[in-house]
Design a protein around this motif. Structure first.
Motif, PDB file in Angstrom:
ATOM      1  N   PRO A 419     -19.422  63.878   1.719  1.00  0.00           N
ATOM      2  CA  PRO A 419     -18.324  63.027   1.254  1.00  0.00           C
ATOM      3  C   PRO A 419     -17.596  62.399   2.433  1.00  0.00           C
ATOM      4  O   PRO A 419     -17.531  62.975   3.518  1.00  0.00           O
ATOM      5  N   ARG A 420     -17.085  61.195   2.200  1.00  0.00           N
ATOM      6  CA  ARG A 420     -16.281  60.510   3.210  1.00  0.00           C
ATOM      7  C   ARG A 420     -14.956  60.090   2.578  1.00  0.00           C
ATOM      8  O   ARG A 420     -14.776  60.136   1.365  1.00  0.00           O
ATOM      9  N   MET A 421     -14.046  59.664   3.405  1.00  0.00           N
ATOM     10  CA  MET A 421     -12.711  59.323   2.927  1.00  0.00           C
ATOM     11  C   MET A 421     -12.751  58.158   1.925  1.00  0.00           C
ATOM     12  O   MET A 421     -12.159  58.221   0.845  1.00  0.00           O
ATOM     13  N   GLU A 442     -18.970  53.335   4.370  1.00  0.00           N
ATOM     14  CA  GLU A 442     -18.075  54.486   4.191  1.00  0.00           C
ATOM     15  C   GLU A 442     -17.305  54.725   5.480  1.00  0.00           C
ATOM     16  O   GLU A 442     -17.706  54.275   6.553  1.00  0.00           O
ATOM     17  N   CYS A 443     -16.182  55.427   5.363  1.00  0.00           N
ATOM     18  CA  CYS A 443     -15.365  55.683   6.541  1.00  0.00           C
ATOM     19  C   CYS A 443     -14.706  57.050   6.423  1.00  0.00           C
ATOM     20  O   CYS A 443     -14.601  57.625   5.340  1.00  0.00           O
ATOM     21  N   GLN A 457     -10.206  54.486  10.854  1.00  0.00           N
ATOM     22  CA  GLN A 457     -11.220  55.541  10.740  1.00  0.00           C
ATOM     23  C   GLN A 457     -12.553  55.096  11.334  1.00  0.00           C
ATOM     24  O   GLN A 457     -12.817  53.900  11.482  1.00  0.00           O
ATOM     25  N   ALA A 458     -13.392  56.062  11.663  1.00  0.00           N
ATOM     26  CA  ALA A 458     -14.777  55.755  12.020  1.00  0.00           C
ATOM     27  C   ALA A 458     -15.519  55.303  10.765  1.00  0.00           C
ATOM     28  O   ALA A 458     -15.397  55.925   9.704  1.00  0.00           O
ATOM     29  N   SER A 459     -16.296  54.214  10.883  1.00  0.00           N
ATOM     30  CA  SER A 459     -16.949  53.628   9.717  1.00  0.00           C
ATOM     31  C   SER A 459     -18.450  53.509   9.950  1.00  0.00           C
ATOM     32  O   SER A 459     -18.907  53.375  11.094  1.00  0.00           O
ATOM     33  N   ASP A 460     -19.192  53.531   8.871  1.00  0.00           N
ATOM     34  CA  ASP A 460     -20.644  53.415   8.939  1.00  0.00           C
ATOM     35  C   ASP A 460     -21.150  52.587   7.768  1.00  0.00           C
ATOM     36  O   ASP A 460     -20.589  52.631   6.669  1.00  0.00           O
ATOM     37  N   VAL A 461     -22.238  51.856   8.010  1.00  0.00           N
ATOM     38  CA  VAL A 461     -23.000  51.187   6.963  1.00  0.00           C
ATOM     39  C   VAL A 461     -24.351  51.877   6.903  1.00  0.00           C
ATOM     40  O   VAL A 461     -25.011  52.059   7.930  1.00  0.00           O
ATOM     41  N   ARG A 462     -24.785  52.272   5.702  1.00  0.00           N
ATOM     42  CA  ARG A 462     -25.980  53.105   5.561  1.00  0.00           C
ATOM     43  C   ARG A 462     -26.888  52.558   4.459  1.00  0.00           C
ATOM     44  O   ARG A 462     -26.472  51.751   3.619  1.00  0.00           O
ATOM     45  N   LEU A 463     -28.127  53.051   4.470  1.00  0.00           N
ATOM     46  CA  LEU A 463     -29.146  52.611   3.526  1.00  0.00           C
ATOM     47  C   LEU A 463     -30.043  53.795   3.189  1.00  0.00           C
ATOM     48  O   LEU A 463     -30.360  54.623   4.063  1.00  0.00           O
ATOM     49  N   ARG A 464     -30.454  53.871   1.924  1.00  0.00           N
ATOM     50  CA  ARG A 464     -31.399  54.916   1.527  1.00  0.00           C
ATOM     51  C   ARG A 464     -32.236  54.403   0.360  1.00  0.00           C
ATOM     52  O   ARG A 464     -31.734  53.685  -0.507  1.00  0.00           O
ATOM     53  N   TRP A 465     -33.519  54.816   0.349  1.00  0.00           N
ATOM     54  CA  TRP A 465     -34.418  54.443  -0.740  1.00  0.00           C
ATOM     55  C   TRP A 465     -34.671  55.629  -1.663  1.00  0.00           C
ATOM     56  O   TRP A 465     -34.681  56.794  -1.232  1.00  0.00           O
ATOM     57  N   GLY A 481     -22.727  51.223  12.836  1.00  0.00           N
ATOM     58  CA  GLY A 481     -21.603  52.136  12.935  1.00  0.00           C
ATOM     59  C   GLY A 481     -20.485  51.568  13.794  1.00  0.00           C
ATOM     60  O   GLY A 481     -20.721  50.740  14.690  1.00  0.00           O
ATOM     61  N   MET A 482     -19.266  51.998  13.481  1.00  0.00           N
ATOM     62  CA  MET A 482     -18.084  51.584  14.239  1.00  0.00           C
ATOM     63  C   MET A 482     -17.267  52.822  14.574  1.00  0.00           C
ATOM     64  O   MET A 482     -17.034  53.680  13.712  1.00  0.00           O
ATOM     65  N   VAL A 483     -16.833  52.925  15.830  1.00  0.00           N
ATOM     66  CA  VAL A 483     -16.032  54.071  16.239  1.00  0.00           C
ATOM     67  C   VAL A 483     -14.709  54.079  15.496  1.00  0.00           C
ATOM     68  O   VAL A 483     -14.215  55.120  15.054  1.00  0.00           O
TER      69      VAL A 483
END
Length: 522
Positions: A419-421, A442-443, A457-465, A481-483
């Motif tokens: 889970p993320r914020m 998500e962040c 917040q630290a943030s990320d863009v993600r992908l899944r199949w 990703g972003m710090v």
């Protein structure tokens, strides 16, 4: 000696021989020479007259013929076939049952493989349910790793929509189209074509019509045949929404998609089918502290197409932006976040009344940036008429939920590892067999309702199949990703073959990454 005396002597000798130790018969009853002797139907063991080893005789029928057996070339009771051999690779197996796919025996010239109960529609190395080796086009997912970032455009004034989904679309051949806005004295709405291998095709096409200032939140839809449509907000014109199409490579005139509405229409979403019919959904003001989701269907970019109509049913509040997904016949689904919290959807047939509003077990996942972006939910439809939603589950993780043709909800399937914020942007895409790609932003490291957004917040863009049965096809892929700072909006498109493209904005760079096919070796 008289004849009577001779007869008496012979009789006496014969009787004595019957009881003698060295006579003609040493044991067993006397037999009638006129009786025919038969052997046992089960076989027997008899002693040799000379006292040697016992000899086993073969079983025979009471008529002297061999017992019926598999492999004798005769179709006997209990046998479905009998070709007279014990070859398991032909049409009749050695157990006299016909060869079938799934019996665990490879039939020569017919089957490429047969793993029996281990045949599987999508396991990478398994024999397929039709007894063919894995190969692209068999319904499994053969997407490869995500390619390197490709900069489609670099302009400090470039922007992509941050409160509407899908700034990227794809046609049936795997050719992508990416949309973005250039914030200038007179804004542009550019579209760039990207090939399946990630290379750029031609120069960007400016589709803003009419050219205006304060154009924002552009979205794109691409039909299987390659026609495309874009939609955008025009804040300088009382919040109207415009659409424009490109048909057979020729841009249609832009048209105001709002008919006699009040100001403050926003967050457009569009879909386009091969008949030239465009479906538009957006959020529009309906009253004091009340906005609804509206839908309009525009045939062949005709401005006199029927007017929009409200599809949401809440009595107060503002819904989150809608998302649209369509089937090939023109039926479609619209999903949005209800003001009460849950993600909901409605089905719309090609003709006839829409279905009821269905409530999911998911919610939209917080906010990327307060007073800027609006969160949105993911939506895809599958060939077997399932609806798949993407959002945040009760455990705080980005998750999927599927609904069958009767709109019966299935269990939540986690997508994210933790889970993320906040998870403000979720987008889904499906290939021709119902395999799915999920992209999300998500962040934050923990769920913390005190943090209003992702800005610190630290943030990320993600992908899944995921395969069609919703089993994961590999781990989560890190896209960007972003710090610290709000994550960029993420757009996702999946071709019928499974080729996947994502787009996002980094600084002034419009970025595309493509995952091509990775077919098994023949």
């Amino acid at each position: 000696m008289s004849s009577r005396a001779i007869g008496a002597l012979v009789l006496t000798w014969a009787v004595a021989a019957c009881f003698s130790d060295g006579g003609l018969h040493t044991s067993g009853p006397a037999t009638d020479p006129t009786t025919t002797t038969t052997t046992s139907t089960t076989g027997s063991t008899t002693a040799e007259p000379t006292g040697g080893e016992p000899t086993t005789t073969a079983a025979t029928s009471t008529t002297g013929e061999p017992e019926p057996s598999c492999g004798d070339g005769q179709l006997d009771p209990g046998e479905q076939c009998d070709d007279g051999n014990d070859d398991d690779g032909d049409a009749c197996r050695s157990d006299c049952q016909p060869a079938t796919c799934g019996d665990g025996v490879v039939q020569r010239g017919v089957e490429e493989c047969d793993d029996g109960p281990n045949n599987h529609p999508s396991e990478p190395t398994a024999c397929r349910p039709d007894c063919h080796e894995p190969a692209c086009g068999d319904g499994a997912l053969y997407v490869g790793p995500l390619g390197a970032p490709v900069i489609v455009a670099s302009d400090p004034n470039a922007e992509q929509g941050d409160d509407v989904p899908r700034a990227i679309g794809v046609d049936a051949s795997g050719t992508f189209s990416v949309a973005w806005r250039v914030n200038a004295l007179v804004d542009r709405l550019d579209v760039q074509t990207v090939a399946a291998d990630g290379t750029l095709v031609g120069a960007p096409l400016d589709l803003s019509d009419p050219p205006v200032q304060l154009l924002r939140d552009p979205v794109i839809a691409v039909a299987p045949g390659g026609d495309l449509a874009v939609a955008w907000e025009v804040n300088a014109n009382n919040g109207d929404i415009f659409v424009r199409g490109v048909v057979a490579g020729v841009a249609e005139p832009g048209l105001n998609a709002i008919i006699a509405k009040n100001p403050n229409q926003q967050s457009p979403a569009i879909a386009l089918d091969d008949t030239g019919r465009l479906t538009l959904a957006y959020v529009g003001v309906a009253g004091l502290n009340l906005s609804q989701v509206y839908v309009r269907r525009i045939a062949n970019f005709d401005p006199v197409s029927p007017a929009e109509f409200a599809i949401s049913e809440h009595a107060t509040g503002i819904p989150t932006p809608p998302t649209i997904a369509t089937w090939p016949d023109g039926a479609f689904v619209v999903a949005w976040g209800d003001p009460a919290g849950a993600i909901v959807y409605r089905r719309f047939p090609v003709d006839g009344p829409p279905g009821p509003t269905i409530t999911s077990g998911l919610v939209t996942g917080g906010i990327a940036l307060v007073d800027s972006a609006n969160p949105w939910s993911g939506l895809a439809v599958t060939p077997d008429l399932r609806v798949v939603l993407g959002g945040v589950g009760i455990d705080g993780r980005v998750s999927l939920q599927t609904f069958d043709l009767a709109d019966v909800p299935q269990a939540l399937v986690p997508v994210a590892d933790a889970p993320r914020m906040h998870a403000p942007f979720v987008d889904l895409g499906s290939d021709a067999w119902g395999n799915l790609a999920v992209a999300w932003a998500e962040c934050g490291d923990v769920v913390d309702p005190v943090a209003a957004d992702c800005s610190a917040q630290a943030s990320d863009v993600r992908l899944r199949w995921f395969r069609a049965d919703l089993t994961p096809h590999g781990p989560v892929t890190d896209v960007h990703g972003m710090v610290v700072g709000a994550p960029p909006a993420i757009g996702l498109a999946v071709a019928p073959s499974g080729i996947t493209g994502v787009t996002y904005l980094v600084g002034g760079d419009v970025v595309v990454r493509v995952a091509g096919l990775q077919c098994p070796a023949p």
